[in-house]
Design a protein around this motif. Structure first.
Motif, PDB file in Angstrom:
ATOM      1  N   LEU B 103     -14.625  39.413   3.437  1.00 34.15           N
ATOM      2  CA  LEU B 103     -15.414  38.768   3.451  1.00 34.15           C
ATOM      3  C   LEU B 103     -15.376  37.534   2.742  1.00 34.15           C
ATOM      4  O   LEU B 103     -16.676  36.197   3.196  1.00 34.15           O
ATOM      5  N   ASN B 107     -18.155  34.143   4.137  1.00 30.81           N
ATOM      6  CA  ASN B 107     -19.107  33.075   2.795  1.00 30.81           C
ATOM      7  C   ASN B 107     -18.581  31.805   3.248  1.00 30.81           C
ATOM      8  O   ASN B 107     -19.269  30.860   3.146  1.00 30.81           O
ATOM      9  N   VAL B 163     -15.655  43.648  -5.142  1.00 29.66           N
ATOM     10  CA  VAL B 163     -16.780  42.821  -6.025  1.00 29.66           C
ATOM     11  C   VAL B 163     -16.870  41.876  -7.243  1.00 29.66           C
ATOM     12  O   VAL B 163     -16.520  40.752  -6.672  1.00 29.66           O
ATOM     13  N   ILE B 166     -14.524  39.019  -4.912  1.00 27.30           N
ATOM     14  CA  ILE B 166     -15.315  38.332  -3.195  1.00 27.30           C
ATOM     15  C   ILE B 166     -15.492  36.561  -4.459  1.00 27.30           C
ATOM     16  O   ILE B 166     -15.355  35.628  -3.551  1.00 27.30           O
ATOM     17  N   GLY B 167     -15.319  36.281  -5.547  1.00 26.13           N
ATOM     18  CA  GLY B 167     -15.575  34.969  -5.702  1.00 26.13           C
ATOM     19  C   GLY B 167     -14.405  34.223  -5.516  1.00 26.13           C
ATOM     20  O   GLY B 167     -14.615  33.373  -5.108  1.00 26.13           O
TER      21      GLY B 167
END
Lengths: 298, 292, 417
Positions: B103, B107, B163, B166-167
């Motif tokens: 991801l 992104n 979750v 991801i940052g």
């Protein structure tokens, strides 16, 4: 032909949408699991929640109580001391080690993983070892005494005014090697021709680094700052493993304060209020960085 | 792109080299000290620890604490050691790292090569999420996992770690891809290559170093997590929770040698990752994240 | 909402429990008894249940005297996935009952006659509005002193019976060059000493008025200042290196002849026994001088969380029954160092300190001198308990004097309510 052209048309329109579609699950997760939960925390901070969330609003009462608590002030002051020393010392050690390692050092391949490995360990693992090392009765002080240096003293961890600095030492141990890697990467990315040209102009090693190399490491400084700042604010395991917040309550940080009010003191409202203040502080520090970061790119 | 082995052009003289090696060695000792304490004490019988110098080498060497910690120590009511929990950790870490890395890569690719209105703000929102203290998400997360029927399961833990991973993974990939020439992507687009084709054929082949950085970062963070594991792990507690159960006992006898052996066992995977991939780590950092 | 339905269904379950035992089910148990001895003690229960074809799903979360486990519990309950039984202390049980999350054990309790054999002071934490919600496993008490007999004999010190004798004894030990009082500087350990000290100053009446009724007059009284003065006296007898030390390392100091006394709950006995020491010959156990005849207790209980399925409820009822069985109470507490939660358990299997503890518990229960421990959440709610921790530990670490501590105690407790 007509059939084919609508096909192409459909495909290009799909192509336009794909990037946004790819991004959307992450964005949705973020909006729910980060921003939704932050909103929930803000709501709780205005509620009368004790053990479990409650939805009765009571205005600013939790905030008033929070700022009345001396423990919260201690935690805030500790965070300021801890975060500033931690960030400065880690950056200084990281930069120094990176510059020294960059001098065609024999055995760099051995030293680098040794400097880096602490980042791989959590304080659940290393906490007890640190506690012992710093303990004057069984750690370094005791060993120095046994080896004949009887005037040696290192009992900060037992001293209310000094204990917070032992937390800094352990935290620096954990991350300074990582910061070193970031600076080393930055140094290795600098074009050697620039340095050679400056040397031919007669610049000393010191001024070479001060005037040319360090300014070129600006991106590394920024990245290091972000990583260190976020680790400083989140520091929790460290305190629990090393001092348990003691002696007395001398080494509480906002993160331990928040946890203890939310989960062990059954004052979820006050815990949430402290979390909101922490988040606001982070936002205040991060926004300029984000702004600069994003502006530079456009 | 300079190679990681390349050193600076700066020259230093003989005396200062002694000085340099001296400092480097002092720091080496500083970094090694806690590991030394842990290893030395894990090889001693217990009475040597409680009755003597904890910084000293063992007088009687024993591997018994290691055997105990791995397969015989009491973790809760079962004398299983840490062994069964090891797999739980693996089942949690591997999918979480893979998914959050993929991801993050996608992104980063979108945010740098397919920019659209508002992408900066989205990146800002993702980046800020790195800073959220995990303690505050515990209760709302429990509600959500309960509603999804994922409470107390490994998929639930994977979701949580993805979750909040991801940052950082997006940050790493975005900074890395930002320095990759956009012209190449444009040219490929003109040639008719689609979104995924460009990603697969052009971006991914050059992403090696940053994948290493992201995987190391995520692997260590997720492997070392305790809070989520204890809260959402249910019957599938990860190794850190088991280690904590081994080490923390409030009113029981503390077997420090077994604790240290267990601590090292629990840390071995991350240590191995650092030592094996450490070389690529600096290279990856160099190529991406610190260039900003 | 779940809790509301839970309560009703729990009653049905308890009814079922008495009639059918055929269903094989699991109980999921959240606890923090993870050390070797504790876990061995729990295994007794696990085996008892296995004999009734009830499986045991273990959910250990150690750390901070149950703090980590309580956090996990909150996440589990919020997710709608409460464990069957949770190890819990004092006011936490009442708080969870107030949230409506606990089951009703009345049927089992009536069948087994719990009301008659469990001391009233304990029932106050196991029954809510007349309904049994949890099963007490043991009774620990905190106002114990553990003493090294050979150190005392060597200095010609007799077992002290008054506070003054205790101070004189500690002074004699200190003069001899040994550490008088072994102590670990952690908030809960200081509060544990405070339990005994408050009893020694003002007896049960003062203790109850100040720390159970939270009467501001008692909290701010001269007696409270005296209690803090005594804490300062104790502070003068610990070594320089006490801060942050684990309690069992403090026990090791007494065991290894480095220190004479330790004030600690009866779980300390396990350390002495494990080191091969014999009560009466190698070490002494006696009440904090001045608090003889009084017992400050804390009790580990298994709070039963409301379960939706009938099978789970049956298993839960059986688990409660097994916990309260005299055979289990004896077997468990012999290992754990505590005493049984029911007063009719034979004391044959216990050592001298255990027998003494059982006799004193029974006496205190009948004389009304059995009080909940301040330090271990049996005198007041978590918020108040921690407020007391803050003041006691700050004073003990020299942040302020006894008079200021008294003033701060009043305001801290008021703010926490």
């Amino acid at each position: 032909m007509a059939y084919q052209s609508t096909g192409v048309d459909f495909r290009t329109r799909l192509q336009d949408w794909i990037p946004k579609l790819v991004l959307s699950p992450s964005l949705a997760a973020m909006l729910i699991f980060v921003y939704g939960f932050i909103f929930f925390t803000v709501y709780l901070s205005f509620s009368s929640s004790k053990m479990l969330p409650s939805y009765d609003l009571i205005g600013f009462e939790n905030y008033a109580k929070l700022w009345d608590l001396s423990a919260w002030w201690v935690a805030v002051v500790n965070l300021m001391i801890f975060a500033s020393l931690y960030i400065i010392i880690c950056t200084a050690i990281g930069l120094t080690l990176a510059i020294l390692l960059d001098q065609k050092i024999r055995g760099e391949g051995v030293l680098r993983p040794i400097y880096l490995y602490p980042m791989a360990l959590s304080f659940i693992v290393t906490g007890t070892a640190w506690k012992w090392i710093m303990d004057p009765g069984i750690g370094i002080e005791n060993s120095m005494h046994l080896w004949g240096w009887t005037s040696f003293q290192f009992s900060w961890i037992k001293d209310r005014d000094m204990a917070i600095y032992t937390v800094v030492i352990a935290a620096v141990w954990q991350t300074s090697g990582f910061v070193m890697a970031m600076f080393l990467a930055g140094l290795r990315g600098i074009d050697n021709e620039i340095l050679k040209a400056a040397q031919i102009d007669g610049a000393s090693n010191f001024s070479l680094y001060r005037r040319i190399v360090i300014p070129m490491l600006r991106p590394a400084f920024l990245s290091a700052f972000v990583i260190l700042a976020h680790l400083a604010v989140k520091s929790y395991d460290l305190i629990i493993a090393l001092t348990g917040g003691g002696p007395g309550r001398a080494t509480e940080l906002p993160a331990t304060f928040m946890y203890s009010y939310t989960f062990t003191r059954n004052s979820m409202g006050i815990g949430a209020a402290s979390a909101v203040i922490m988040l606001m502080t982070i936002a205040a520090i991060m926004t300029p960085y984000l702004y600069a970061e994003l502006k530079e790119k456009s | 792109m300079a190679s990681v082995e390349q050193d600076t052009a700066v020259r230093t003289g003989g005396i200062s080299r002694v000085f340099i090696y001296g400092i480097l060695l002092i720091f080496m000792l500083f970094y090694m000290m806690p590991l030394f304490v842990m290893v030395a004490n894990s090889l001693k019988p217990l009475h040597e620890i409680t009755g003597g110098n904890m910084m000293a080498l063992p007088q009687v060497w024993t591997l018994e604490p290691w055997r105990q910690a791995w397969s015989a120590a009491q973790i809760g009511v079962e004398p299983t050691g840490l062994k069964p929990y090891f797999l739980n950790s693996i089942f949690m870490v591997v999918p979480a790292v893979v998914i959050s890395t993929i991801l993050g890569a996608l992104n980063g690719y979108v945010l740098t090569k397919w920019s659209f209105r508002g992408d900066k703000i989205i990146f800002g929102l993702l980046l800020f999420s790195c800073f959220i203290p995990f303690q505050i998400v515990l209760i709302p997360m429990a509600t959500v996992l309960g509603k999804l029927g994922l409470a107390g399961s490994i998929p639930g833990l994977v979701l949580v770690h993805v979750v909040y991973g991801i940052g950082f993974s997006t940050l790493y990939f975005r900074n890395y891809y930002a320095s990759f020439p956009t012209e190449l992507v444009r040219a490929a687009m003109i040639d008719g290559a689609g979104f995924f084709r460009i990603f697969w054929r052009i971006m991914l082949p050059v992403s090696g170093p940053i994948i290493v950085v992201t995987v190391i970062w995520q692997f260590t963070n997720i492997w070392n997590d305790f809070l989520f594991g204890a809260s959402f792990g249910g019957r599938n507690q990860p190794m850190t929770v088991a280690l904590n159960n081994l080490v923390q006992s409030s009113t029981g006898v503390k077997e420090y040698n077994v604790h240290f052996a267990g601590a090292i066992l629990a840390a071995l995977p991350t240590l191995i990752v650092y030592i094996v991939a450490g070389r690529f780590f600096v290279r990856g950092l160099m190529a991406g994240s610190v260039k900003g | 909402m779940r809790g509301y339905f839970g309560k009703k269904t729990a009653i049905v379950a308890a009814l079922l429990a008495s009639t059918s035992m055929a269903m094989a089910e699991d109980v999921e148990v959240l606890h923090w008894w993870t050390s070797g001895g504790e876990a061995a003690a729990l295994n007794v229960l696990k085996d008892d249940l296995a004999a009734k074809t009830i499986g045991w799903v273990d959910m250990p979360v150690a750390g901070g005297g149950g703090e980590a486990a309580m956090t996990t519990l909150r996440a589990r309950v919020t997710a709608g996935d409460a464990p069957t039984a949770v190890q819990m202390l004092g006011f936490d049980i009442l708080d969870w009952a107030a949230e409506g999350k606990l089951a009703n054990l009345n049927t089992v309790a009536t069948e087994e006659g719990w009301d008659a054999v469990v001391p009233a002071a304990l029932q106050a934490f196991a029954k809510v509005d007349g309904n049994w919600v949890s099963a007490p496993v043991n009774v620990h008490s905190t106002n114990w002193v553990w003493a090294n007999k050979s150190v005392l004999d060597g200095l010609g010190i007799a077992q002290p019976t008054t506070w003054e004798e205790f101070v004189a004894a500690m002074q004699a030990v200190k003069d001899s060059g040994k550490t008088a009082l072994a102590h670990g500087g952690q908030a809960w350990q200081e509060a544990t000493m405070f339990d005994g000290v408050v009893l020694s100053v003002g007896g049960v009446e003062f203790y109850k008025k100040a720390f159970i009724d939270l009467d501001p007059a008692a909290l701010g009284s001269e007696q409270m200042t005296e209690a803090f003065n005594r804490m300062a006296t104790l502070r003068g007898f610990v070594d320089d290196n006490f801060s942050g030390r684990d309690w069992n390392l403090a026990s090791a100091m007494v065991i290894n002849n480095e220190a004479a006394f330790q004030i600690m709950g009866d779980w300390a006995k396990g350390e002495f026994l494990k080191a091969g020491k014999v009560p009466g010959t190698d070490f002494l156990c006696f009440r904090v001088p001045g608090s003889q005849g009084m017992v400050a207790f804390n009790s580990d209980q298994f709070a039963m969380f409301a379960q939706a399925e009938a099978g789970a409820q049956t298993a839960q009822g059986e688990m409660a029954r097994a916990i309260m069985a005299p055979s289990f109470q004896s077997a468990f507490n012999v290992v754990k160092g505590s005493v049984p939660a029911r007063t009719d358990v034979p004391n044959d299997a216990f050592d001298d300190c255990g027998k003494k503890g059982m006799a004193e518990l029974a006496e205190a229960a009948s004389a009304g001198t059995l009080v909940g421990s301040i330090a271990h959440g049996h005198a007041n709610k978590a918020a108040v308990k921690n407020a007391i921790y803050d003041v006691v530990t700050a004073h003990f670490n020299g942040e302020y004097d006894a008079a200021t501590a008294t003033t701060n105690l009043v305001s801290a407790i008021e703010a926490a309510q």
